[in-house]
Design an enzyme around this catalytic site. Sequence first.
Site, PDB file in Angstrom:
ATOM      1  N   ASP A  37       0.854  -1.186   0.000  1.00  0.00           N
ATOM      2  CA  ASP A  37       0.000   0.000   0.000  1.00  0.00           C
ATOM      3  C   ASP A  37       0.888   1.234   0.000  1.00  0.00           C
ATOM      4  O   ASP A  37       2.033   1.184   0.462  1.00  0.00           O
ATOM      5  CB  ASP A  37      -0.913   0.021   1.232  1.00  0.00           C
ATOM      6  CG  ASP A  37      -2.206   0.778   0.984  1.00  0.00           C
ATOM      7  OD1 ASP A  37      -3.269   0.136   0.857  1.00  0.00           O
ATOM      8  OD2 ASP A  37      -2.173   2.030   0.909  1.00  0.00           O
ATOM      9  N   ASP A  60       4.011   1.968  -4.423  1.00  0.00           N
ATOM     10  CA  ASP A  60       3.243   2.765  -5.366  1.00  0.00           C
ATOM     11  C   ASP A  60       2.993   1.860  -6.573  1.00  0.00           C
ATOM     12  O   ASP A  60       3.910   1.578  -7.353  1.00  0.00           O
ATOM     13  CB  ASP A  60       4.019   4.017  -5.773  1.00  0.00           C
ATOM     14  CG  ASP A  60       3.237   4.922  -6.729  1.00  0.00           C
ATOM     15  OD1 ASP A  60       2.334   4.417  -7.436  1.00  0.00           O
ATOM     16  OD2 ASP A  60       3.538   6.124  -6.789  1.00  0.00           O
ATOM     17  N   VAL A  61       1.761   1.410  -6.718  1.00  0.00           N
ATOM     18  CA  VAL A  61       1.458   0.390  -7.730  1.00  0.00           C
ATOM     19  C   VAL A  61       1.620   0.893  -9.155  1.00  0.00           C
ATOM     20  O   VAL A  61       1.634   0.090 -10.099  1.00  0.00           O
ATOM     21  CB  VAL A  61       0.038  -0.183  -7.542  1.00  0.00           C
ATOM     22  CG1 VAL A  61      -0.073  -0.960  -6.249  1.00  0.00           C
ATOM     23  CG2 VAL A  61      -1.017   0.926  -7.610  1.00  0.00           C
ATOM     24  N   ASN A  87      -5.715  -5.292  -6.119  1.00  0.00           N
ATOM     25  CA  ASN A  87      -6.856  -4.728  -5.423  1.00  0.00           C
ATOM     26  C   ASN A  87      -6.817  -3.193  -5.353  1.00  0.00           C
ATOM     27  O   ASN A  87      -7.849  -2.550  -5.191  1.00  0.00           O
ATOM     28  CB  ASN A  87      -6.898  -5.315  -4.000  1.00  0.00           C
ATOM     29  CG  ASN A  87      -8.000  -4.738  -3.150  1.00  0.00           C
ATOM     30  OD1 ASN A  87      -9.166  -5.067  -3.310  1.00  0.00           O
ATOM     31  ND2 ASN A  87      -7.632  -3.849  -2.231  1.00  0.00           N
ATOM     32  N   TYR A 151     -12.984   6.146 -14.176  1.00  0.00           N
ATOM     33  CA  TYR A 151     -13.103   4.914 -13.393  1.00  0.00           C
ATOM     34  C   TYR A 151     -13.718   3.811 -14.241  1.00  0.00           C
ATOM     35  O   TYR A 151     -13.202   2.687 -14.308  1.00  0.00           O
ATOM     36  CB  TYR A 151     -13.962   5.176 -12.159  1.00  0.00           C
ATOM     37  CG  TYR A 151     -14.130   3.987 -11.251  1.00  0.00           C
ATOM     38  CD1 TYR A 151     -13.120   3.607 -10.382  1.00  0.00           C
ATOM     39  CD2 TYR A 151     -15.325   3.259 -11.238  1.00  0.00           C
ATOM     40  CE1 TYR A 151     -13.264   2.514  -9.540  1.00  0.00           C
ATOM     41  CE2 TYR A 151     -15.487   2.170 -10.396  1.00  0.00           C
ATOM     42  CZ  TYR A 151     -14.455   1.807  -9.542  1.00  0.00           C
ATOM     43  OH  TYR A 151     -14.609   0.720  -8.708  1.00  0.00           O
ATOM     44  N   LYS A 155     -11.865   0.312 -15.421  1.00  0.00           N
ATOM     45  CA  LYS A 155     -12.375  -0.969 -14.934  1.00  0.00           C
ATOM     46  C   LYS A 155     -12.814  -1.868 -16.090  1.00  0.00           C
ATOM     47  O   LYS A 155     -12.711  -3.099 -15.994  1.00  0.00           O
ATOM     48  CB  LYS A 155     -13.512  -0.744 -13.938  1.00  0.00           C
ATOM     49  CG  LYS A 155     -13.046  -0.110 -12.622  1.00  0.00           C
ATOM     50  CD  LYS A 155     -11.951  -0.931 -11.951  1.00  0.00           C
ATOM     51  CE  LYS A 155     -11.548  -0.383 -10.606  1.00  0.00           C
ATOM     52  NZ  LYS A 155     -10.506  -1.188  -9.943  1.00  0.00           N
ATOM     53  N   THR A 186     -17.747   0.016   2.105  1.00  0.00           N
ATOM     54  CA  THR A 186     -16.427   0.551   2.410  1.00  0.00           C
ATOM     55  C   THR A 186     -16.498   2.070   2.263  1.00  0.00           C
ATOM     56  O   THR A 186     -17.465   2.604   1.694  1.00  0.00           O
ATOM     57  CB  THR A 186     -15.352   0.023   1.441  1.00  0.00           C
ATOM     58  OG1 THR A 186     -15.593   0.556   0.134  1.00  0.00           O
ATOM     59  CG2 THR A 186     -15.352  -1.499   1.389  1.00  0.00           C
TER      60      THR A 186
END
Length: 242
Positions: A37, A60-61, A87, A151, A155, A186
């Site tokens: 994360d 940092d993805v 994720n 987004y 996706k 969430t």
Amino acid sequence: MNRLDNKVAIITGGANGQGAVEAELFIAAGAKVVITDINAEAGQATAARLGEGCTFLPHDVSLEQDWARVVETTLELHGHIDILVNNAGIFRVLTLEETDLAVWNQSVAINQTSVFLGMRAVAPAMKERKAGSIINISSIAGLTSAKAHAYCATKWAVRGMSKSAAVELGPHNIRVNSVHPGFIDTPMLDGHGVPREQLVARVPMGRTADVIEVARLVLFLASEDASYCSGHEFVVDGAIKA
């Protein structure tokens, strides 16, 4: 059922929320888990709570060098990588005309490029083992439309990338699937800018999902119980109405 004994998993965005619950479930099923994360404080706290089965790595993805470090460190710690859960993600409620280039590029970097980098980074280790499971977290917005242009676009991309990777990696016994959650309880849910009761009104089951309900599906796909499931979309949405 759904055991992960002696398996090693990397879960991005694992400091809290859905990723942290997935990590907890994986550890209970017998896996060693590396959570990553950008939030180091939260990640370290989660790893401490989950105990010796969990390791936290700052990550940092969107950065290729960070992926190389995470994979190298995981192999040093555990010797192999069996599972990757992509994720990590961000959600911005902005229409096409409201989306500037900076927001677009950030969304692509975190939601889409990270999935490409992650799959590419773990593929050699999984090929060496002649086995693996990659689970890419998309969204119901990756199967339909949403008033969140960047987004939704990213996706949908994750869905296609998962199918392509499943075909390419299938001969090496590496499975790749995408998971498409609907309205999950969430903090991200509040980012819709719509009262929760209005969102729930679109769900025939009359409620949002608990995070554990997504995590159980991810656990299934990570396990050998899903040994012939690859290249497909798995939906957790309570039959949301468009």
